[in-house]
Motif scaffolding. Structure first.
Motif, mmCIF file in Angstrom:
data_model
loop_
_atom_site.group_PDB
_atom_site.id
_atom_site.type_symbol
_atom_site.label_atom_id
_atom_site.label_comp_id
_atom_site.label_asym_id
_atom_site.label_seq_id
_atom_site.Cartn_x
_atom_site.Cartn_y
_atom_site.Cartn_z
ATOM 1 N N PRO B 15 -11.170 -21.667 -0.162
ATOM 2 C CA PRO B 15 -10.029 -22.189 -0.688
ATOM 3 C C PRO B 15 -10.383 -22.857 -2.105
ATOM 4 N N ARG B 16 -9.276 -23.137 -2.710
ATOM 5 C CA ARG B 16 -9.537 -24.154 -3.863
ATOM 6 C C ARG B 16 -8.576 -25.066 -4.164
ATOM 7 N N PHE B 17 -8.827 -26.068 -4.646
ATOM 8 C CA PHE B 17 -7.870 -27.202 -4.817
ATOM 9 C C PHE B 17 -6.998 -27.053 -5.936
ATOM 10 N N ARG B 18 -5.483 -27.180 -5.664
ATOM 11 C CA ARG B 18 -4.697 -26.920 -6.692
ATOM 12 C C ARG B 18 -3.711 -28.231 -6.850
ATOM 13 N N ILE B 30 -5.416 -24.065 -1.609
ATOM 14 C CA ILE B 30 -4.722 -22.616 -1.268
ATOM 15 C C ILE B 30 -6.050 -21.641 -1.233
ATOM 16 N N ALA B 31 -5.533 -20.696 -0.445
ATOM 17 C CA ALA B 31 -6.806 -19.513 -0.288
ATOM 18 C C ALA B 31 -6.092 -18.152 0.203
ATOM 19 N N ASN B 32 -6.554 -17.046 -0.226
ATOM 20 C CA ASN B 32 -5.893 -15.752 0.050
ATOM 21 C C ASN B 32 -4.852 -15.656 -0.514
ATOM 22 N N ALA B 64 -7.221 -13.341 7.416
ATOM 23 C CA ALA B 64 -7.666 -12.682 6.052
ATOM 24 C C ALA B 64 -6.469 -11.903 5.347
ATOM 25 N N GLY B 65 -5.524 -11.866 5.855
ATOM 26 C CA GLY B 65 -4.269 -11.017 5.340
ATOM 27 C C GLY B 65 -3.216 -12.191 5.022
ATOM 28 N N THR B 66 -3.684 -13.376 5.226
ATOM 29 C CA THR B 66 -2.539 -14.591 5.192
ATOM 30 C C THR B 66 -2.797 -15.670 4.078
ATOM 31 N N THR B 67 -1.684 -15.820 3.398
ATOM 32 C CA THR B 67 -1.876 -16.823 2.247
ATOM 33 C C THR B 67 -1.872 -18.260 2.804
ATOM 34 N N ILE B 68 -2.863 -19.039 2.642
ATOM 35 C CA ILE B 68 -3.177 -20.411 3.216
ATOM 36 C C ILE B 68 -2.821 -21.401 2.145
#
Lengths: 362, 264
Positions: B15-18, B30-32, B64-68
């Motif tokens: 993930p990364r901070f937005r 957010i991730a993926n 893995a196929g889900t936007t987090i």
């Protein structure tokens, strides 16, 4: 055991006498991974030392280092005549010594409290002359090969590295890198992560490892675990091996995040090489830059920027001064992270997972 | 370098901070992030461990196929986010803030955030189930874990303890009952410490600890669904040996595996 006791062990086999003598000596932190049973004899001459070779030495004159950190981390007092087990290694410490592994087994110096032997070639003006030692003998295996730290390095593993790796670099020695590392470890641990830590370059000493562990690191390793008493003079390939070995080990131990420290300042050769290689190879996800002052912050961030690296934040001593911090922020446009921020779980996670932006002012 | 190992590179799904685009929405992790795939919103508890929650989901193969998306609700900006209450001037209700965030992310990344799976742990579970009550059309599936207490589906109790509007009616419609809902709690989550509210109105209707309260809530949901003529029923799952600890529930209790079954 004194040399007198050693000599009085008539009738005792040489191997047993050597074992007793080594057991009685003060054994330094840098040698903690070594199985001394590997030593079959002492060699007193006729051999050119290599970095990492172990020696049994005698303290002949106390100087800057009057204590030796033992394998458990306790810094014990030294006395003239003490027998110590330490390892050869170069030293690069602008605040203390410049020193190199000597060409023979002649007298040299104790150049680090963690147990590093070398010949001093220069020292900081405020530092006392180095503690003098004479080499009683190099520890040698039965086959004549030197007992070297590299023989007891961790075995490489094929594990992936932790999912997130933050590298801490700095403007100089004592800029606040270790404090930054410890603060970030603490904050990320409180944020729910298993945090591993590694000191990738520097001179063997337990202090940084203990502070990493105290801060909450689930596992803390350093280059001595990769078989080096110090990393000054280690090749780029060797530095890369250290970094990959330790990162893979932290990954194998299940650490979510690794916080790694690269010693000294960016102008130091090995520091620069490893920072740039790690960035280029994708070993590090982000950098924190620890600066001693605003000018150092500005120069360091510009140095990194020219090489395609934007720090996630500036930390270190500069953040202790509101005025200096303001100067640094204005000069770089990069966020400053003081110790309280690093230790705060929400702020630490935000820093660690930020995306570096090229925000360095021209 | 001959020793370079490809597996030492960072996982693509970390993930990364937005940071928020404006003050009326939360920062988030957010991730993926990929258009067209399912979206999961995962809400933290009062420890505000949004980063950890995001990472656990992002690195789990099932997601893995889900936007987090893991929003970060600060007390300063969003007040009592668990109860969707903005207490002070300038604060924003957490549900409005989340909707703003999702709109923003949809615009920026093209993700399909009009309907999403919603997960919450502890305080995040409180927020999540209340969000589902107010915005049932946005929530595809709901998984609430270890909530401290619940908004009971009782119209005789005023919000946020119940769904009453104070005049005998309901503040929300019954549509939230149609959301496939899973309630999870550790069977050792029975400790009553300072973080477990002990208001009389809560203790009377829900019991004193989180395990008891989860049971009361799911029972009440079933009753309310029957009253409303719906055959929906929430699933209650207990995690053996687990206490009130997200990390423990994930690493020892298999929480993400169960959450995947509930949400995907």
């Amino acid at each position: 055991m004194t040399i007198h006791d050693f000599q009085s062990l008539d009738g005792v086999a040489y191997g047993e006498r050597l074992e007793r003598r080594l057991a009685a000596a003060k054994r330094a932190f840098t040698t903690r991974n070594v199985d001394l049973a590997a030593a079959a004899r002492l060699v007193r001459s006729g051999r050119r030392p290599q970095a990492g070779d172990l020696i049994l030495a005698r303290v002949t004159g106390l100087g800057q280092h009057r204590r030796l950190e033992n394998v458990h981390g306790r810094r014990g007092d030294l006395y003239e005549g003490d027998e110590i087990i330490i390892a050869y290694g170069n030293r690069y410490a602008p605040d203390q010594f410049e020193a190199y592994v000597p060409e023979n087994l002649g007298p040299c110096h104790l150049v680090a409290g963690g147990g590093v032997a070398a010949l001093v070639t220069s020292r900081h003006a405020s530092i006392k002359p180095a503690t003098r030692i004479e080499v009683i003998g190099a520890l040698v295996r039965a086959d004549g090969k030197a007992v070297n730290l590299a023989d007891f390095a961790l075995v490489p593993t094929q594990s992936s590295r932790p999912a997130r790796v933050i590298a801490v670099v700095g403007s100089s020695m004592n800029a606040g890198k270790t404090t930054t590392v410890s603060g970030l470890i603490h904050g990320l641990s409180r944020a729910g992560f298993s945090v591993g830590a590694a000191k990738l370059t520097g001179t063997g000493s337990g202090g940084d490892l203990w502070s990493m562990r105290d801060a909450g690191a689930g596992l803390a390793l350093d280059f001595t675990d990769a078989g080096h008493a110090s990393t000054f003079g280690v090749s780029d390939e060797g530095l890369g091996h250290v970094a990959q070995l330790l990162l893979a080990r932290l990954g194998a131990a299940g650490m979510d995040i690794a916080v790694v420290e690269i010693a000294d300042g960016l102008l130091q050769r090995e520091t620069a090489a490893l920072a740039l290689t790690g960035h280029a190879r994708g070993w590090f996800d982000g950098f924190l830059f620890a600066a001693a002052d605003a000018m150092g912050a500005a120069f360091g961030c510009e140095w990194l920027s020219k090489r395609g690296i934007a720090p996630l934040a500036i930390s270190g001593l500069v953040t202790a001064s509101p005025l200096a911090a303001r100067e640094a922020a204005m000069a770089t446009g990069i966020e400053l992270a003081d110790l309280a921020s690093l230790r705060d779980p929400v702020a630490a996670a935000r820093i660690a997972f930020s995306t570096p932006g090229m925000r360095v002012a021209a | 370098m001959p020793f370079l190992k490809p597996d030492l590179l960072a996982p693509a799904s970390q993930p990364r901070f937005r940071p928020a685009s404006h003050a009326a929405m939360p920062d988030c992790y957010i991730a993926n992030v990929r258009p067209g795939q399912p979206v999961l919103v995962a809400v933290h508890g009062i420890s505000r461990n949004a980063a950890e929650i995001a990472m656990r989901f992002a690195l789990d193969p099932a997601f893995a196929g889900t936007t987090i998306i893991a929003p970060l609700f600060t007390r300063e900006a969003f007040g009592q986010y668990q109860q969707l209450l903005a207490r002070k001037s300038g604060q924003v209700r957490a549900d409005d803030a989340l909707l703003s965030l999702l709109d923003d992310l949809a615009t920026e990344y093209g993700i399909a955030a009009d309907r999403f799976a919603l997960f919450g742990f502890s305080g995040g579970a409180q927020m999540a189930h209340r969000f589902a009550m107010f915005h049932p059309h946005r929530v595809r599936r709901l998984c609430v874990v270890s909530a401290g207490w619940y908004c009971m589906p009782h119209t005789d109790i005023a919000y946020p303890h119940g769904i009453g509007d104070g005049k005998g009616g309901a503040i929300v419609g019954p549509e939230f009952l149609d959301i496939p809902t899973t309630v999870i709690v550790g069977n050792r989550d029975t400790r009553v410490d300072a973080s477990v509210r002990q208001d009389e109105i809560i203790n009377l209707r829900q019991g004193r600890n989180r395990l008891r309260r989860a049971r009361c809530y799911t029972r009440a949901l079933r009753s309310y669904a029957q009253e409303q003529g719906k055959d929906s029923a929430p699933t209650l799952l207990t995690l053996p040996g687990m206490s009130h600890d997200f990390h423990q529930c994930v690493t020892e209790g298999g929480l993400l595996r169960i959450a995947a079954q509930a949400l995907l």
